[in-house]
Design a protein around this motif. Structure first.
Motif, PDB file in Angstrom:
ATOM      1  N   GLY A 187       0.777  -1.236   0.000  1.00  0.00           N
ATOM      2  CA  GLY A 187       0.000   0.000   0.000  1.00  0.00           C
ATOM      3  C   GLY A 187       0.802   1.276   0.000  1.00  0.00           C
ATOM      4  N   GLY A 188       2.123   1.178   0.076  1.00  0.00           N
ATOM      5  CA  GLY A 188       2.935   2.390   0.031  1.00  0.00           C
ATOM      6  C   GLY A 188       2.931   3.009  -1.356  1.00  0.00           C
ATOM      7  N   GLY A 189       3.510   4.199  -1.445  1.00  0.00           N
ATOM      8  CA  GLY A 189       3.580   4.859  -2.739  1.00  0.00           C
ATOM      9  C   GLY A 189       3.881   6.330  -2.600  1.00  0.00           C
ATOM     10  N   LEU A 215      -3.262   7.606   2.133  1.00  0.00           N
ATOM     11  CA  LEU A 215      -2.836   6.257   1.748  1.00  0.00           C
ATOM     12  C   LEU A 215      -3.322   5.295   2.818  1.00  0.00           C
ATOM     13  N   ARG A 216      -3.562   4.060   2.420  1.00  0.00           N
ATOM     14  CA  ARG A 216      -3.851   3.022   3.395  1.00  0.00           C
ATOM     15  C   ARG A 216      -2.826   1.903   3.241  1.00  0.00           C
ATOM     16  N   LEU A 217      -2.107   1.635   4.296  1.00  0.00           N
ATOM     17  CA  LEU A 217      -1.165   0.525   4.327  1.00  0.00           C
ATOM     18  C   LEU A 217      -1.858  -0.711   4.889  1.00  0.00           C
ATOM     19  N   SER A 218      -1.464  -1.846   4.354  1.00  0.00           N
ATOM     20  CA  SER A 218      -1.961  -3.127   4.849  1.00  0.00           C
ATOM     21  C   SER A 218      -0.785  -4.000   5.242  1.00  0.00           C
ATOM     22  N   CYS A 219      -1.013  -4.838   6.216  1.00  0.00           N
ATOM     23  CA  CYS A 219      -0.004  -5.806   6.644  1.00  0.00           C
ATOM     24  C   CYS A 219      -0.693  -7.150   6.797  1.00  0.00           C
ATOM     25  N   ALA A 220      -0.344  -8.071   5.917  1.00  0.00           N
ATOM     26  CA  ALA A 220      -0.916  -9.414   5.959  1.00  0.00           C
ATOM     27  C   ALA A 220       0.003 -10.319   6.751  1.00  0.00           C
ATOM     28  N   ALA A 221      -0.582 -11.039   7.683  1.00  0.00           N
ATOM     29  CA  ALA A 221       0.187 -11.941   8.534  1.00  0.00           C
ATOM     30  C   ALA A 221      -0.122 -13.384   8.184  1.00  0.00           C
ATOM     31  N   SER A 222       0.914 -14.163   8.029  1.00  0.00           N
ATOM     32  CA  SER A 222       0.737 -15.600   7.830  1.00  0.00           C
ATOM     33  C   SER A 222       1.197 -16.304   9.091  1.00  0.00           C
ATOM     34  N   GLY A 223       0.714 -17.499   9.281  1.00  0.00           N
ATOM     35  CA  GLY A 223       1.038 -18.202  10.502  1.00  0.00           C
ATOM     36  C   GLY A 223      -0.190 -18.324  11.387  1.00  0.00           C
ATOM     37  N   ASN A 256      -6.533 -11.797   9.148  1.00  0.00           N
ATOM     38  CA  ASN A 256      -5.118 -11.760   9.544  1.00  0.00           C
ATOM     39  C   ASN A 256      -4.412 -10.524   8.999  1.00  0.00           C
ATOM     40  N   THR A 257      -5.057  -9.385   9.109  1.00  0.00           N
ATOM     41  CA  THR A 257      -4.530  -8.169   8.501  1.00  0.00           C
ATOM     42  C   THR A 257      -4.674  -6.980   9.459  1.00  0.00           C
ATOM     43  N   VAL A 258      -3.663  -6.148   9.446  1.00  0.00           N
ATOM     44  CA  VAL A 258      -3.709  -4.883  10.171  1.00  0.00           C
ATOM     45  C   VAL A 258      -3.531  -3.757   9.157  1.00  0.00           C
ATOM     46  N   TYR A 259      -4.190  -2.646   9.415  1.00  0.00           N
ATOM     47  CA  TYR A 259      -4.197  -1.528   8.478  1.00  0.00           C
ATOM     48  C   TYR A 259      -3.691  -0.254   9.151  1.00  0.00           C
ATOM     49  N   LEU A 260      -3.188   0.645   8.322  1.00  0.00           N
ATOM     50  CA  LEU A 260      -2.866   1.986   8.783  1.00  0.00           C
ATOM     51  C   LEU A 260      -3.433   2.963   7.758  1.00  0.00           C
ATOM     52  N   GLN A 261      -4.525   3.622   8.129  1.00  0.00           N
ATOM     53  CA  GLN A 261      -5.106   4.651   7.279  1.00  0.00           C
ATOM     54  C   GLN A 261      -4.413   5.978   7.591  1.00  0.00           C
ATOM     55  N   THR A 263       7.211  11.172   5.145  1.00  0.00           N
ATOM     56  CA  THR A 263       7.982  10.343   4.217  1.00  0.00           C
ATOM     57  C   THR A 263       8.930   9.427   4.982  1.00  0.00           C
ATOM     58  N   ALA A 264       8.833   8.135   4.726  1.00  0.00           N
ATOM     59  CA  ALA A 264       9.644   7.146   5.440  1.00  0.00           C
ATOM     60  C   ALA A 264       9.343   5.763   4.888  1.00  0.00           C
ATOM     61  N   VAL A 265      10.141   4.805   5.324  1.00  0.00           N
ATOM     62  CA  VAL A 265       9.798   3.399   5.132  1.00  0.00           C
ATOM     63  C   VAL A 265       8.951   2.978   6.327  1.00  0.00           C
ATOM     64  N   TYR A 266       7.771   2.474   6.045  1.00  0.00           N
ATOM     65  CA  TYR A 266       6.847   2.057   7.087  1.00  0.00           C
ATOM     66  C   TYR A 266       6.887   0.536   7.227  1.00  0.00           C
ATOM     67  N   SER A 267       7.071   0.089   8.447  1.00  0.00           N
ATOM     68  CA  SER A 267       7.170  -1.349   8.717  1.00  0.00           C
ATOM     69  C   SER A 267       6.093  -1.789   9.681  1.00  0.00           C
TER      70      SER A 267
END
Length: 125
Positions: A8-10, A18-26, A77-82, A91-95
């Motif tokens: 979702g970055g850009g 922007l909306r970032l998504s983080c998909a978790a497996s496990g 299994n997802t977390v979001y950052l709106q 501006t940064a790398v979002y983790s």
């Protein structure tokens, strides 16, 4: 243990969203506290937002309060950052990050020990 993949970055203009998504497996995603951190060039990584296992409690850095919203969908299994009203200083790398914290209400920014690869967010002025 979960594995984390952000998307979702850009590039966006100041004032945009922007909306970032983080998909978790496990297994047992709902047993993990989740968070977002960011690191700008030449700066240390900083906590942006956190959310507890149920989504019932959220935490934000002062710099993003009122502009960013963290949420989670345990069924997906997802977390979001709106991120709204973005500024060039965002501006940064979002983790995405996680730590095992079943049924714990409080989120500790220093406890995160699982990390995604990160996604670049660039806000132009």
């Amino acid at each position: 243990q979960v594995q984390l993949v952000e998307s979702g970055g850009g590039l966006v203009q100041a004032g945009g969203s922007l909306r970032l998504s983080c998909a978790a497996s496990g297994r047992s995603f709902s047993s993990y506290a989740m968070g977002w951190f960011r690191q700008a060039p030449g700066k240390e990584r900083e906590f942006v937002a956190g959310i507890n296992w149920s989504g019932g409690r959220t935490y934000y850095a002062d710099s993003v309060k009122g502009r960013f919203t963290i949420s989670r969908d345990n069924a997906k299994n997802t977390v979001y950052l709106q991120m709204n009203s973005l500024k060039p200083e965002d501006t940064a790398v979002y983790s995405c990050a996680a730590y095992y914290a079943p049924l714990r209400s409080v989120v500790s920014a220093g406890a995160f020990d699982l990390w995604g690869q990160g996604t670049q967010v660039t806000v132009s002025s």
